[in-house]
Design a protein around this motif. Structure first.
Motif, PDB file in Angstrom:
ATOM      1  N   GLU A 116      42.960  20.585   1.645  1.00 17.85           N
ATOM      2  CA  GLU A 116      43.993  21.299   0.907  1.00 17.85           C
ATOM      3  C   GLU A 116      43.693  22.795   0.884  1.00 17.85           C
ATOM      4  O   GLU A 116      42.553  23.210   0.709  1.00 17.85           O
ATOM      5  CB  GLU A 116      44.046  20.757  -0.522  1.00 17.85           C
ATOM      6  N   GLN A 117      44.738  23.598   1.056  1.00 18.44           N
ATOM      7  CA  GLN A 117      44.621  25.044   0.889  1.00 18.44           C
ATOM      8  C   GLN A 117      45.652  25.515  -0.131  1.00 18.44           C
ATOM      9  O   GLN A 117      46.607  24.807  -0.454  1.00 18.44           O
ATOM     10  CB  GLN A 117      44.815  25.771   2.223  1.00 18.44           C
ATOM     11  N   ARG A 118      45.440  26.731  -0.643  1.00 20.35           N
ATOM     12  CA  ARG A 118      46.339  27.267  -1.654  1.00 20.35           C
ATOM     13  C   ARG A 118      47.646  27.753  -1.047  1.00 20.35           C
ATOM     14  O   ARG A 118      47.722  28.054   0.143  1.00 20.35           O
ATOM     15  CB  ARG A 118      45.660  28.442  -2.367  1.00 20.35           C
ATOM     16  N   ALA A 119      48.667  27.877  -1.888  1.00 19.36           N
ATOM     17  CA  ALA A 119      49.908  28.511  -1.459  1.00 19.36           C
ATOM     18  C   ALA A 119      49.602  29.929  -1.002  1.00 19.36           C
ATOM     19  O   ALA A 119      48.740  30.610  -1.565  1.00 19.36           O
ATOM     20  CB  ALA A 119      50.916  28.526  -2.604  1.00 19.36           C
ATOM     21  N   PRO A 120      50.288  30.406   0.032  1.00 22.94           N
ATOM     22  CA  PRO A 120      49.899  31.679   0.656  1.00 22.94           C
ATOM     23  C   PRO A 120      50.347  32.907  -0.129  1.00 22.94           C
ATOM     24  O   PRO A 120      51.345  32.890  -0.848  1.00 22.94           O
ATOM     25  CB  PRO A 120      50.626  31.627   2.005  1.00 22.94           C
ATOM     26  N   THR A 121      49.584  33.978   0.057  1.00 17.64           N
ATOM     27  CA  THR A 121      50.042  35.324  -0.288  1.00 17.64           C
ATOM     28  C   THR A 121      50.086  36.137   0.993  1.00 17.64           C
ATOM     29  O   THR A 121      49.274  35.927   1.907  1.00 17.64           O
ATOM     30  CB  THR A 121      49.124  36.012  -1.311  1.00 17.64           C
ATOM     31  N   PHE A 122      51.034  37.068   1.072  1.00 10.47           N
ATOM     32  CA  PHE A 122      51.251  37.886   2.263  1.00 10.47           C
ATOM     33  C   PHE A 122      51.154  39.355   1.854  1.00 10.47           C
ATOM     34  O   PHE A 122      51.855  39.789   0.935  1.00 10.47           O
ATOM     35  CB  PHE A 122      52.634  37.627   2.857  1.00 10.47           C
ATOM     36  N   THR A 123      50.300  40.123   2.556  1.00  9.49           N
ATOM     37  CA  THR A 123      50.106  41.519   2.205  1.00  9.49           C
ATOM     38  C   THR A 123      50.055  42.370   3.463  1.00  9.49           C
ATOM     39  O   THR A 123      49.120  42.233   4.260  1.00  9.49           O
ATOM     40  CB  THR A 123      48.799  41.725   1.419  1.00  9.49           C
ATOM     41  N   PRO A 124      51.019  43.263   3.683  1.00  7.86           N
ATOM     42  CA  PRO A 124      50.882  44.221   4.783  1.00  7.86           C
ATOM     43  C   PRO A 124      49.636  45.072   4.580  1.00  7.86           C
ATOM     44  O   PRO A 124      49.360  45.524   3.453  1.00  7.86           O
ATOM     45  CB  PRO A 124      52.162  45.068   4.669  1.00  7.86           C
ATOM     46  N   PRO A 125      48.842  45.290   5.626  1.00  9.28           N
ATOM     47  CA  PRO A 125      47.578  46.023   5.461  1.00  9.28           C
ATOM     48  C   PRO A 125      47.742  47.397   4.821  1.00  9.28           C
ATOM     49  O   PRO A 125      46.887  47.824   4.032  1.00  9.28           O
ATOM     50  CB  PRO A 125      47.049  46.125   6.897  1.00  9.28           C
ATOM     51  N   ASP A 126      48.856  48.105   5.121  1.00  3.72           N
ATOM     52  CA  ASP A 126      49.000  49.446   4.568  1.00  3.72           C
ATOM     53  C   ASP A 126      49.320  49.443   3.078  1.00  3.72           C
ATOM     54  O   ASP A 126      49.327  50.495   2.435  1.00  3.72           O
ATOM     55  CB  ASP A 126      50.029  50.265   5.344  1.00  3.72           C
ATOM     56  N   GLN A 127      49.580  48.256   2.503  1.00  2.00           N
ATOM     57  CA  GLN A 127      49.722  48.169   1.052  1.00  2.00           C
ATOM     58  C   GLN A 127      48.359  48.100   0.365  1.00  2.00           C
ATOM     59  O   GLN A 127      48.261  48.297  -0.841  1.00  2.00           O
ATOM     60  CB  GLN A 127      50.571  46.963   0.670  1.00  2.00           C
ATOM     61  N   VAL A 128      47.316  47.806   1.136  1.00  2.00           N
ATOM     62  CA  VAL A 128      45.955  47.803   0.605  1.00  2.00           C
ATOM     63  C   VAL A 128      45.301  49.155   0.830  1.00  2.00           C
ATOM     64  O   VAL A 128      44.682  49.728  -0.075  1.00  2.00           O
ATOM     65  CB  VAL A 128      45.115  46.682   1.255  1.00  2.00           C
ATOM     66  N   ILE A 129      45.442  49.665   2.048  1.00  2.00           N
ATOM     67  CA  ILE A 129      44.887  50.972   2.410  1.00  2.00           C
ATOM     68  C   ILE A 129      46.016  51.786   3.014  1.00  2.00           C
ATOM     69  O   ILE A 129      46.499  51.494   4.112  1.00  2.00           O
ATOM     70  CB  ILE A 129      43.727  50.831   3.411  1.00  2.00           C
ATOM     71  N   ALA A 130      46.446  52.810   2.319  1.00  2.00           N
ATOM     72  CA  ALA A 130      47.670  53.521   2.687  1.00  2.00           C
ATOM     73  C   ALA A 130      47.623  54.107   4.090  1.00  2.00           C
ATOM     74  O   ALA A 130      48.641  54.146   4.788  1.00  2.00           O
ATOM     75  CB  ALA A 130      47.964  54.609   1.664  1.00  2.00           C
ATOM     76  N   ASP A 131      46.460  54.559   4.531  1.00  4.43           N
ATOM     77  CA  ASP A 131      46.389  55.229   5.831  1.00  4.43           C
ATOM     78  C   ASP A 131      45.937  54.294   6.953  1.00  4.43           C
ATOM     79  O   ASP A 131      45.608  54.748   8.046  1.00  4.43           O
ATOM     80  CB  ASP A 131      45.474  56.455   5.761  1.00  4.43           C
ATOM     81  N   LEU A 132      45.923  52.977   6.697  1.00  4.56           N
ATOM     82  CA  LEU A 132      45.570  52.014   7.749  1.00  4.56           C
ATOM     83  C   LEU A 132      46.840  51.646   8.509  1.00  4.56           C
ATOM     84  O   LEU A 132      47.753  51.037   7.967  1.00  4.56           O
ATOM     85  CB  LEU A 132      44.930  50.766   7.154  1.00  4.56           C
ATOM     86  N   SER A 133      46.904  52.008   9.779  1.00  6.23           N
ATOM     87  CA  SER A 133      48.109  51.793  10.573  1.00  6.23           C
ATOM     88  C   SER A 133      47.979  50.567  11.459  1.00  6.23           C
ATOM     89  O   SER A 133      46.873  50.101  11.772  1.00  6.23           O
ATOM     90  CB  SER A 133      48.381  53.018  11.448  1.00  6.23           C
ATOM     91  N   THR A 134      49.134  50.075  11.897  1.00  9.12           N
ATOM     92  CA  THR A 134      49.136  48.994  12.878  1.00  9.12           C
ATOM     93  C   THR A 134      48.393  49.405  14.133  1.00  9.12           C
ATOM     94  O   THR A 134      47.670  48.592  14.734  1.00  9.12           O
ATOM     95  CB  THR A 134      50.585  48.604  13.216  1.00  9.12           C
ATOM     96  N   GLN A 135      48.519  50.668  14.540  1.00 12.44           N
ATOM     97  CA  GLN A 135      47.844  51.116  15.755  1.00 12.44           C
ATOM     98  C   GLN A 135      46.330  51.043  15.615  1.00 12.44           C
ATOM     99  O   GLN A 135      45.622  50.707  16.574  1.00 12.44           O
ATOM    100  CB  GLN A 135      48.266  52.534  16.124  1.00 12.44           C
ATOM    101  N   GLN A 136      45.801  51.344  14.426  1.00 14.44           N
ATOM    102  CA  GLN A 136      44.357  51.222  14.221  1.00 14.44           C
ATOM    103  C   GLN A 136      43.904  49.772  14.392  1.00 14.44           C
ATOM    104  O   GLN A 136      42.837  49.508  14.950  1.00 14.44           O
ATOM    105  CB  GLN A 136      43.976  51.738  12.834  1.00 14.44           C
ATOM    106  N   ILE A 137      44.706  48.854  13.889  1.00 12.74           N
ATOM    107  CA  ILE A 137      44.379  47.435  14.050  1.00 12.74           C
ATOM    108  C   ILE A 137      44.415  47.063  15.525  1.00 12.74           C
ATOM    109  O   ILE A 137      43.500  46.392  16.035  1.00 12.74           O
ATOM    110  CB  ILE A 137      45.350  46.575  13.221  1.00 12.74           C
ATOM    111  N   LEU A 138      45.457  47.499  16.234  1.00 16.91           N
ATOM    112  CA  LEU A 138      45.543  47.220  17.667  1.00 16.91           C
ATOM    113  C   LEU A 138      44.405  47.882  18.429  1.00 16.91           C
ATOM    114  O   LEU A 138      43.844  47.292  19.366  1.00 16.91           O
ATOM    115  CB  LEU A 138      46.889  47.689  18.204  1.00 16.91           C
TER     116      LEU A 138
END
Length: 295
Positions: A116-138
């Motif tokens: 069993e796992q918990r019901a999910p939460t979804f968080t865009p990374p830039d909502q945690v760290i404002a200057d973290l971009s998709t390009q940095q992840i890529l």
């Protein structure tokens, strides 16, 4: 120096082969946390499960990577409960495990184990760290924006552990990932992730839903062949963002590793008015061998 014999169980085997190995240590009540960590380091698998008595569940499980303890581990859970069933210590049906962050249900059916796992939460990374971009992840995967599925971006999904779900357009893009492990570790620390789960809709066998790879250098795991605690978040991502009408997903992992170890994981979502309220992830496991360590 004491010696310990530890069975190695391959979780999420695909047609009886491949899978992800986990060490299973029974009767672990006698070991303090420092000893457990030392044992896990010497076992040197991505996770080792330590099984002890519980007053609130059938068993208590604690999980250690080679470098630190982790709250939950899908493949080590499936490995452990499959092994307990194969040893005649459990029967099919509903069971339970106690972990450091609560009690989870376990289901044994048709020679498979589900957790069993918990019901999910979804968080865009830039909502945690404002200057973290998709390009940095890529960049940390040495990919470009053209490798992403059209209209999709990475999202942090948590069903007990947090993973960065990265949606790529093809198996070729997943295969060509060249992870910058230092960068992935740094971003994982910033976002409190276990690691990245990179996937595409391309699969090796018809009828399956995604092919994935997992990188978790923060926990001493460069890459592993099957990750139950990541397959759950991926299924939730597919349901919410790709808008799949399905509630049962088959996820391939390990096929696209440099040294392949084919695995398949089943994720089952349960809904209330189109909202995911719970999920179970499982598969088959087989004991491959045992190892002796001095600790």
């Amino acid at each position: 120096m004491p010696r310990l014999t530890i069975p190695v169980v391959q979780a999420f085997v695909d047609a009886g082969r491949g899978g992800n190995p986990a060490g299973v240590v029974l009767n672990a009540d006698a070991f303090d946390p420092a000893t457990r960590q030392r044992i896990a380091t010497r076992v040197s698998l991505s996770e080792t499960a330590f099984v002890s008595a519980s007053i609130v569940a059938d068993f208590k499980l604690e999980f250690f990577t080679p470098v630190r303890q982790i709250a939950q581990c899908g493949h080590a859970t499936i490995a452990t409960f499959s092994y307990l069933a194969q040893q005649g210590m459990l029967k099919e049906g509903h069971n339970s495990m106690e972990t450091v962050d609560g009690v989870r249900g376990i289901r044994l059916e048709d020679n498979q184990a589900f957790m069993e796992q918990r019901a999910p939460t979804f968080t865009p990374p830039d909502q945690v760290i404002a200057d973290l971009s998709t390009q940095q992840i890529l960049d940390s995967l040495r990919l470009s924006a053209t490798d992403l599925i059209d209209g999709q971006v990475p999202v942090v999904v948590n069903t007990g552990n947090s993973f960065m779900i990265v949606p790529l357009r093809s198996a070729g893009a997943v295969r060509n990932v060249a992870p910058d492990l230092d960068a992935i570790e740094r971003i994982s620390e910033q976002l409190d992730l276990v690691g990245y789960y990179v996937f595409s809709p391309d699969v090796q066998q018809s009828g399956r839903d995604a092919g994935a790879r997992m990188f978790a250098p923060r926990y001493g795991i460069s890459e592993e062949a099957a990750t139950g605690m990541a397959a759950g978040p991926l299924a939730c991502y597919l349901f919410r963002y790709i808008q799949s009408p399905k509630t049962t997903f088959l996820v391939e992992q390990g096929h696209l590793m440099p040294s392949p170890s084919p695995s398949v994981l089943t994720a089952q979502l349960y809904l209330d008015q189109h909202t995911i309220t719970s999920l179970w992830v499982g598969g088959r496991a087989a004991t491959s061998h045992s190892i002796d360590i001095d600790y």
